[in-house]
Scaffold this motif. Structure first.
Motif, mmCIF file in Angstrom:
data_model
loop_
_atom_site.group_PDB
_atom_site.id
_atom_site.type_symbol
_atom_site.label_atom_id
_atom_site.label_comp_id
_atom_site.label_asym_id
_atom_site.label_seq_id
_atom_site.Cartn_x
_atom_site.Cartn_y
_atom_site.Cartn_z
ATOM 1 N N ALA A 318 0.835 -1.206 0.000
ATOM 2 C CA ALA A 318 0.000 0.000 0.000
ATOM 3 C C ALA A 318 0.866 1.251 0.000
ATOM 4 O O ALA A 318 0.585 2.214 -0.740
ATOM 5 C CB ALA A 318 -0.927 -0.011 1.208
ATOM 6 N N ALA A 319 1.938 1.263 0.811
ATOM 7 C CA ALA A 319 2.827 2.419 0.862
ATOM 8 C C ALA A 319 3.552 2.616 -0.467
ATOM 9 O O ALA A 319 3.689 3.749 -0.955
ATOM 10 C CB ALA A 319 3.836 2.235 1.997
ATOM 11 N N ILE A 320 4.002 1.532 -1.080
ATOM 12 C CA ILE A 320 4.703 1.610 -2.369
ATOM 13 C C ILE A 320 3.763 2.137 -3.450
ATOM 14 O O ILE A 320 4.145 2.986 -4.269
ATOM 15 C CB ILE A 320 5.268 0.228 -2.753
ATOM 16 C CG1 ILE A 320 6.388 -0.153 -1.791
ATOM 17 C CG2 ILE A 320 5.768 0.219 -4.190
ATOM 18 C CD1 ILE A 320 6.766 -1.626 -1.825
ATOM 19 N N GLY A 321 2.527 1.654 -3.457
ATOM 20 C CA GLY A 321 1.566 2.138 -4.439
ATOM 21 C C GLY A 321 1.345 3.633 -4.318
ATOM 22 O O GLY A 321 1.293 4.357 -5.327
ATOM 23 N N PHE A 322 1.240 4.129 -3.075
ATOM 24 C CA PHE A 322 1.054 5.556 -2.868
ATOM 25 C C PHE A 322 2.286 6.339 -3.315
ATOM 26 O O PHE A 322 2.184 7.411 -3.925
ATOM 27 C CB PHE A 322 0.754 5.824 -1.388
ATOM 28 C CG PHE A 322 0.468 7.259 -1.079
ATOM 29 C CD1 PHE A 322 -0.544 7.954 -1.733
ATOM 30 C CD2 PHE A 322 1.208 7.928 -0.112
ATOM 31 C CE1 PHE A 322 -0.805 9.279 -1.442
ATOM 32 C CE2 PHE A 322 0.952 9.250 0.187
ATOM 33 C CZ PHE A 322 -0.056 9.931 -0.478
ATOM 34 N N GLY A 323 3.475 5.801 -3.015
ATOM 35 C CA GLY A 323 4.714 6.458 -3.435
ATOM 36 C C GLY A 323 4.858 6.508 -4.948
ATOM 37 O O GLY A 323 5.312 7.510 -5.517
#
Length: 421
Positions: A318-323
């Motif tokens: 989820a964090a990677i997708g947002f980044g």
């Protein structure tokens, strides 16, 4: 062939990170400092009941039975240190000036008026049954309710105020009940000991490990919460690297190469996913090995590491997708870096990292349900505090994965649209 290209993309990301020492510090060192500092602060707060007492001003204008009972119960609570060398005016100045958190002022004739009021009401009730009473005492029921005045420092937390007021109310209520029983006993002329025993009591049932109660502590809350914060903070270096690639022309070469662009995104995903897992393991290692030497509870992950790693992987996605989305949309590092850091802080606040969700206003609680940090935090808590397995956190895992898919899909669509001829 695709696996080889994915491997080369992974190697490229590692080389980029090696050149960014500042980014490495942000990713690994900053979260460790945060978790140690905040856990120490919160643990000292949790231990306040066992350690230093809170000094409060106590002014006794009654100097009789009820005020002495209230004073004794406050002293026996092991929470407060009573200061009695004040008058009401000086106490008000000291509390409103921030020198002390609160002052309790017992009014004059409190015991006398309460006794008179209770005797009058009891005699009135007894007379309604046709029993003989002192008729002159019934007419004395003219005293008004007495106010125990509480002064609070304007900066005092509202929950502290409510707890103190509830405690004082309980003390007075118990004292009044005892006096009412005693008054009935005197009026009825009975020699039986009418004790004011509670018919209902509260008993907390806590989870057990063997024969020991498992009590929540600051470490159980802070390790997963700040691990999650660290995981999402990779948004900053990830988005900066994507912006660098656009400004240096790397992204153009990636698009015109025979390698599909999604391989480029998957390479970043695998690289930063490994970083997320390492971050979490470092946090857990601090909780297990370092905290006991700092007089903090040890972080217990016995039999829970596998589901915790699963949550970490999906929270990392989820964090990677947002980044990836942020780095794709931003045009400069000046846009991506501050916006990335600010958005992570906002997501942490909304998701319950700093303030528990149940303490938020109702509309904020509704918003929190849409925060990926809240999904990850609930999954961690389900495992650590509620002993759930993979099945118990399936909903949160699905939400985190769908968030990653949505962010990457929007990024690919935006990238394709921007570069369409």
């Amino acid at each position: 062939m695709l696996l080889y290209k994915l491997w080369r993309s992974f190697i490229k990301e590692i080389l980029l990170l090696k050149r960014d020492i500042g980014g490495i510090v942000i990713i690994f060192v900053m979260p460790l400092l945060l978790i140690i500092t905040i856990t120490l602060i919160q643990d000292s707060t949790f231990k306040n009941m066992e350690g230093s007492k809170i000094p409060i001003i106590f002014i006794d204008n009654d100097q009789s039975e009820i005020s002495e009972s209230i004073k004794k119960q406050l002293e026996n609570s092991k929470t407060f240190e009573l200061l009695t060398d004040f008058n009401e005016k000086s106490a008000e100045t000291a509390v409103f000036g921030g020198d002390y958190q609160m002052a309790i002022v017992i009014p004059k004739n409190l015991t006398k008026d309460i006794n008179s009021n209770i005797d009058s009401k009891v005699q009135s009730i007894v007379s309604s049954f046709g029993l003989e009473t002192d008729s002159t005492a019934i007419k004395q029921n003219t005293s008004k309710a007495k106010d125990i005045r509480l002064y609070f420092d304007p900066a005092t937390n509202i929950s502290f105020k409510n707890n103190v007021m509830n405690a004082v109310n309980k003390m007075v209520f118990e004292i009044e009940n005892k006096k009412i029983y005693k008054a009935f006993q005197d009026q009825l002329g009975t020699t039986e000991d009418l004790k004011n025993n509670s018919l209902i009591a509260f008993k907390e049932i806590t989870p057990k490990k063997g024969n020991m109660d498992v009590l929540p502590n600051s470490v159980q809350h802070n390790v997963p919460a700040w691990a999650l914060f660290a995981i999402f903070f990779i948004v900053v270096p990830l988005s900066i690297n994507l912006v660098k690639e656009k400004s240096q022309g790397t992204s153009v070469r990636a698009r015109i190469s025979p390698t599909p662009y999604f391989i480029h995104i998957l390479g970043k995903t695998f690289t930063y996913l490994i970083i997320c897992v390492i971050q979490f393991l470092l946090m857990v290692a601090v909780g297990i090995y370092l905290f006991p030497y700092m007089d903090l509870p040890q972080f217990d992950v016995t039999g829970k590491m596998f589901p915790l790693i699963i949550v970490t992987i999906f929270a990392g996605l989820a964090a990677i997708g947002f980044g990836v989305l942020l780095g794709t949309v931003a045009d400069t590092q000046e846009q991506s870096a501050p916006f990335g850091a600010t958005s992570v802080v906002v997501l942490a606040a909304i998701g319950g990292i700093w303030v528990p969700v149940f303490l938020m206003p109702e509309f904020m609680q509704t918003i929190a349900k849409f925060s990926p940090m809240n999904w990850g935090l609930n999954a961690y808590y389900d495992i650590i505090l509620r002993n759930s397995g993979i099945g118990g956190i399936a909903k949160e895992i699905i939400f985190l994965f769908l968030f990653y898919i949505a962010m990457v899909a929007i990024s690919l669509f935006y990238e394709r649209k921007q570069n369409a001829v």
